[in-house]
Design an enzyme around this catalytic site. Structure first.
Site, PDB file in Angstrom:
ATOM      1  N   ASP A   1      73.847  44.704  66.500  1.00  0.00           N
ATOM      2  CA  ASP A   1      73.538  45.481  67.952  1.00  0.00           C
ATOM      3  C   ASP A   1      74.590  45.461  68.917  1.00  0.00           C
ATOM      4  OD1 ASP A   1      71.565  47.135  68.979  1.00  0.00           O
ATOM      5  OD2 ASP A   1      70.374  45.414  70.240  1.00  0.00           O
TER       6      ASP A   1
ATOM      7  N   ASP B   1      63.933  47.177  67.995  1.00  0.00           N
ATOM      8  CA  ASP B   1      63.956  45.940  68.875  1.00  0.00           C
ATOM      9  C   ASP B   1      62.467  45.400  69.122  1.00  0.00           C
ATOM     10  OD1 ASP B   1      66.673  46.313  69.537  1.00  0.00           O
ATOM     11  OD2 ASP B   1      66.326  47.850  71.145  1.00  0.00           O
TER      12      ASP B   1
END
Length: 326
Positions: free
Chosen positions: A94, A139
């Site tokens: 990420d 997420d």
């Protein structure tokens, strides 16, 4: 998602319907549904039509949350070791794709699909044009899988503490219930609190620096440290790392070699007779760990089984001499 919420809130008893797709006495597909499933299917079709016509961000959020919930129920981690390795790897992933390239931000902004959950920065902007803060479904799903593992570990610890053993008598603390009983959840509570704190930190930093933030930069360490902190405080660090959910597929209970137990039983269906289980009548396992209402009744355990007594194939039957017909 709607079916599970409806059953949990209303506690309604629903009749379960079975549909078997059969070819030459072999079950190709087995579908179970209730009237509530049919009703929620209609609601889903209406919401899909509304989204395609309006591109409403509220409906898009509903779809995104439904996808996330389904992913959390379908994907399971087998141990905290695997979970921590996953969170650490996606932490690096990420950070690289958000800070190192423009790909992640560009896709999130320009790809119009329910792959994210969005929140308006202002409900009533002066220029009338809404601006959104977005959170990718990854997420939600990735920490959610880890949270689900923490909750299952809490349940495991509680059952071990009250002396429950699989296949044995139910302890009186369970009140005669195999599921739906309450238990303390320190790992899940701490991990959920850490997730909320990490998400709040992400939003705060994003607004402070006016730049996109990789949420897993804050969520991954928060979830890992929460579990490690609780394990250290309770003196259960060794138990947490030793915990695993690898299934034996019943080989240990049956006393069979593992290689033999891994071979799936043939799925056959007798079109002429009612199906019966080869090893005694047992209720079919419900999808996603949820038993249907009529399968909870012992008197109805002889519902359609996915594994039945093998019968002769249709090719063999076709070789038999045909009887005369009037």
């Amino acid at each position: 998602v709607g079916v599970r919420l409806g059953k949990a809130l209303t506690g309604a008893k629903l009749a379960l319907y079975h549909v078997h797709l059969v070819h030459r006495h072999k079950t190709l597909a087995h579908v179970r549904f209730t009237n509530l499933h049919l009703g929620m299917l209609g609601v889903s079709l209406v919401l899909t039509a509304v989204y395609l016509q309006t591109r409403s961000w509220l409906v898009s959020n509903l779809f995104g949350l439904a996808f996330s919930f389904s992913a959390v129920t379908l994907v399971r981690l087998d141990s905290f070791k695997s979970g921590m390795i996953m969170l650490a790897g996606l932490f690096v992933y990420d950070v690289f794709w958000v800070f190192g390239t423009e790909v992640m931000v560009s896709v999130a902004k320009n790809f119009d699909a329910p792959i994210k959950v969005v929140f308006p920065k202002q409900l009533f902007p002066d220029d009338g044009k809404l601006q959104f803060t977005m959170l990718g479904l990854g997420d939600i799903v990735v920490p959610g899988i880890f949270l689900a593992l923490a909750l299952r570990f809490d349940r495991h610890q509680y059952l071990s503490a009250i002396g429950y053993r699989k296949g044995g008598a139910l302890p009186r603390q369970l009140g005669g219930r195999h599921r739906g009983f309450g238990f303390p959840a320190p790992y899940f509570t701490a991990c959920m609190g850490a997730y909320v704190a990490g998400l709040a930190t992400t939003i705060t930093v994003m607004h402070r620096f006016k730049a996109a933030q990789p949420a897993l930069l804050y969520l991954s360490p928060a979830c890992i440290l929460a579990v490690l902190g609780v394990a250290l405080a309770r003196g259960e660090l060794a138990q947490a790392f030793a915990y695993t959910e690898e299934a034996d597929d019943g080989a240990a209970k049956a006393g069979k070699p593992k290689a033999e137990a891994e071979q799936p039983a043939p799925r056959r269906y007798n079109l002429r007779n009612h199906p019966t289980a080869a090893g005694g009548a047992q209720a079919t396992p419900a999808s996603a760990g949820e038993l249907a209402d009529d399968e909870q009744d012992a008197s109805r355990n002889k519902v359609l089984e996915e594994t039945v007594n093998p019968i002769e194939s249709s090719d063999q039957e076709s070789k038999k001499p045909a009887r005369g017909r009037r």
